[in-house]
Design an enzyme around this catalytic site. Structure first.
Site, short mmCIF file in Angstrom:
data_model
loop_
_atom_site.label_atom_id
_atom_site.label_comp_id
_atom_site.label_asym_id
_atom_site.label_seq_id
_atom_site.Cartn_x
_atom_site.Cartn_y
_atom_site.Cartn_z
CD GLU A 109 -3.12 -1.37 2.75
OE1 GLU A 109 -2.27 -1.74 4.11
OE2 GLU A 109 -3.98 -1.08 2.81
CD GLU A 129 -3.10 -6.62 3.85
OE1 GLU A 129 -3.63 -6.88 3.24
OE2 GLU A 129 -2.77 -5.57 4.27
#
Ligand code: 3H9
Length: 705
Positions: A109, A129
């Site tokens: 990210e 995740e």
């Protein structure tokens, strides 16, 4: 700057290049120190007239591998990662991210919030995740679809798949792939290009064409939702990952990020997140065993496998895939030929599934692999794995012969699933070199390997077992000697319980349904049909001969088996399998047989509902799991959890049976066990460990530390 992040400016003909380097070993996790340092470095870059472009890079073996998982569940210390990334993307001077190793989760990210990305050829990126019961919570679900399109982004985010640099380039996730091995040099070279070509600031959050193209395409979204839900099997994170990705098409970036945050917090507060993070750390803890502190693994180049049946051939292929040279030994030429066929069949399946190509298959079958009908062929093996029939006399006889021919220092292993490894070792003149290696069927697929350390097994020999697990890409769990070790011993308890529940009035189909709904891939009776009811019956016969203890409630199974209904392989067992189908239909005759047994035993059926079934099922599993820890058969509760996760289909999002017990509350589990005690005091005797932990107000996890 903080110690975790450094800021330096290189003066360059084209203009100053700021190098912002993250240094937080071992994996540069985005801990508070990293976030704080990164934000300060970005602010410094913004104010620094001597720097025209910045390169963000990781020191050591990898770029940022994600948020610091150890901080989850604790109060968040500002700045949060989303704020740091907003500051990066909002800069008015270009920022290049140089990726090496793995840019995962919050690390990827971070890369997505930079204006350009260059990756070393060996690098991989991904948003894993989902495997922690979470979703990317720092803009990943909004930025990735903007670069890669919604379908590619949804696939990556809901599966957590890592993508290599080449694929990342094709997907538009990175701008350039660098052939070298120095990420900083790659970043600087790209930064020079940015300056020379006056490349503009490019903010991922403002790239909207791909998400706008599918806006309102409900048919597409519903199709994706249905697929993800089916695969998730009760796990929440893939479902919410997809919702966040879909939100990127419906909402402007700033609102999409807010939606992502709401969904992220929902997962952060869910028990599934706690369970999956337990599994993440347990995966890494399970290989830390005392023998590895002192023991040094012996060589593992040349192996001999005794037995060419299902287990022997699966183990052989597993070793061939790992590049080991293997000789398979059978008792005569005919059996050796059958063993060779078994191995070749598995290799052919590997070609069909795309795991290997034809040339690799031929190399494995012809170069690395050989068969022999002469046990003296074990003589050049570094490791001998006996995978013969599960019978003590057969195994003892084989070990006497292996002892005669194996070279000094060879590791001698038995792939027994129940038997006493001390007894087997005792027939050799070198019990210190003997251990159990319990593979699970099919051995070339299943990840679990129980490494059974017997009384006299040397640390070096146990360490070799762990080295083998690593080489075969399996998860090695240390187990002590007892009937069934960790996994099969616990399995035996809950299978016995399933038979009690059936005899007492619950349909086997209701039990399977409850267990499936809990998150297992199949119920105990479906598993029996898959493994073969004849195998279960042979096992019971052995136990009866050894003096079965406690209640015997398997008469109905004996009757079904006696009809030649062995399960899937005969088309009929608990279920009917029509036209070779692997999905069975309930069989009314099975229910009649069960009714008849109940009537003969004067049992008035008292059926249980789903909740009652699972409370018993879990209580039995947890109680035996506790005993296994109490007796030192498993080192820690987490070893039990890992065994059940990798060998028995326990849903990962529930963390394993002992983590599940902690999360339900050990006092509640103990209360359940006590409430069942009246039905069968011997079966339901609470494990002393549970009684003690509850009395001390502690849980299983306190023993994992
Ligand atoms: C996230 O990013 C959320 C964001 O979207 C939102 C934020 C708002 N944190 O695996 P290894 C430890 S969620 C803390 O043996 P390898 C690990 O426990 C995160 N510790 O090495 C071990 O410790 P020890 C998304 C971590 O080379 C040591 O590092 N990211 C973390 O086989 C070495 O690890 C992920 O899920 C971490 N993030 O594999 C990636 N990662 O030595 C998780 C590792 O005490 N990590 N540790 O046992 C991995 O997949 C692998 O560690 C990796 C390296 C592939 C990076």
């Amino acid at each position: 700057m903080t110690e975790a992040v450094s800021y330096d400016v290189l003066s360059d003909a084209a203009g100053g290049i700021a190098v912002i380097a993250i240094d937080n070993p071992p994996v540069n996790a985005a801990s508070h120190a990293v976030r704080d340092g990164l934000l300060k470095a970005i602010e410094q870059f913004g104010d620094d007239a001597s720097a025209a472009v910045a390169v963000v890079v990781g020191k050591g073996r990898t770029f940022i591998a994600g948020a610091d998982i150890r901080e989850f569940g604790k109060p968040m210390q500002a700045p949060g990662l989303p704020d740091v990334l907003e500051a990066i993307e909002g800069q008015n001077k270009p920022i290049v991210c140089a990726i090496h190793g793995t840019a995962l989760g919050g690390g990827f990210e971070t890369a997505l919030s930079c204006h350009y990305r260059v990756a070393l050829k060996s690098a991989r990126v991904g948003l894993p995740e989902v495997h922690l019961g979470l979703l990317p919570g720092a803009g990943g679900t909004q930025r990735l679809p903007r670069l890669a399109g919604i379908e590619a982004a949804a696939e990556m985010i809901t599966t957590g798949r890592h993508v290599n640099a080449g694929e990342a380039l094709k997907l538009g996730i990175v701008d350039s792939v660098d052939e070298g091995d120095d990420p900083q040099a790659a970043g600087i070279a790209f930064a020079r290009r940015v300056l020379a070509e006056q490349m503009p600031i490019r903010r991922t959050s403002q790239v909207n064409d791909k998400v706008e193209a599918v806006r309102g395409n409900e048919a597409l979204f519903d199709g994706m939702r249905a697929m993800v839900k089916k695969k998730a099997k009760g796990q929440l994170s893939p479902v919410l990952c997809l919702e966040a990705v879909i939100a990127s098409t419906e909402l402007p970036f700033a609102e999409g990020v807010q939606r992502e945050r709401e969904l992220f917090m929902e997962l952060m507060n869910s028990p599934q997140r706690e369970a999956m993070i337990h599994a993440f750390f347990a995966d890494r803890q399970v290989g830390k065993v005392p023998e590895l502190k002192t023991g040094v693994a012996r060589p593992l180049d040349q192996a001999a496998v005794i037995g060419g049946g299902t287990m022997g051939s699966g183990i052989t292929v597993s070793m061939l895939y790992a590049g080991m040279a293997v000789t398979m030994i059978e008792r005569d030429e005919e059996s050796a030929a059958r063993g060779r066929k078994n191995v070749e069949r598995i290799l052919d399946e590997g070609v069909k599934r795309g795991k290997i190509d034809q040339a690799q298959r031929d190399h494995l079958a012809n170069t690395l692999y050989g068969v022999s009908a002469d046990i003296s062929s074990v003589s050049n093996a570094d490791i001998v794995i006996e995978a013969a029939f599960e019978n003590m006399d057969v195994k003892k006889d084989l070990f006497r012969q292996i002892d005669k021919h194996a070279k000094q220092g060879a590791v001698l292993a038995s792939n027994t699933s129940y038997l006493n490894v001390n007894e087997i070792a005792a027939v050799t003149g070198r019990p210190q070199d003997v251990l159990g290696l319990h593979f699970f069927s099919p051995a070339h697929v299943m990840r679990l390997l129980e490494i059974v350390v017997a009384d006299k097994t040397l640390a070096d020999v146990a360490a070799t077992g762990f080295a083998l697990a690593k080489k075969l890409k399996k998860v090695g769990v240390r187990a002590g000697v007892c009937d069934g070790f960790i996994g099969n011993r616990i399995l035996e308890r809950y299978l016995s319980l399933a038979s009690y529940m059936v005899e007492d009035g619950t349909s086997p189909y209701d039990i399977d349904k409850a267990v499936l709904e809990f998150g297992y891939p199949m119920g105990p009776n479906q598993m029996g049909d898959l493994a073969g009811l004849d195998i279960g019956m042979a096992n019971r016969e052995r136990k009866v001969a050894e003096g079965w203890q406690g209640r015997y409630a398997a008469d109905y199974m004996d009757r079904i088996t006696a009809l030649g209904r062995y399960g899937q392989k005969t088309g009929r067992g608990f279920y009917i399998y029509e036209d070779g189908s692997r999905i069975g239909k309930p069989d009314p005759e099975v229910l009649e047989i069960i009714d008849a047994v109940r009537a003969e035993k004067n049992i008035t059926p008292k059926p249980l509902d789903n909740e009652a079934i699972m409370r018993r099922y879990m209580a039995a599993m947890i109680n035996e799991g506790a005993r296994v820890v109490e007796e030192g058969i498993a080192l820690r509760p987490l070893d039990v959890d890992i065994t059940m996760l990798y060998g028995y289909g326990f849903p990962r999002w529930r963390g394993g049976p002992l983590k599940y017990a902690d999360m339900v509350g050990l006092d509640k589990i103990l209360a359940d066990i006590r409430s069942f005690e009246g039905e069968d005091p011997e079966f339901w005797k609470p494990a002393q460990l549970i009684v003690d932990l509850v009395a001390r107000g502690e849980n299983f996890d306190s023993l994992n530390k």
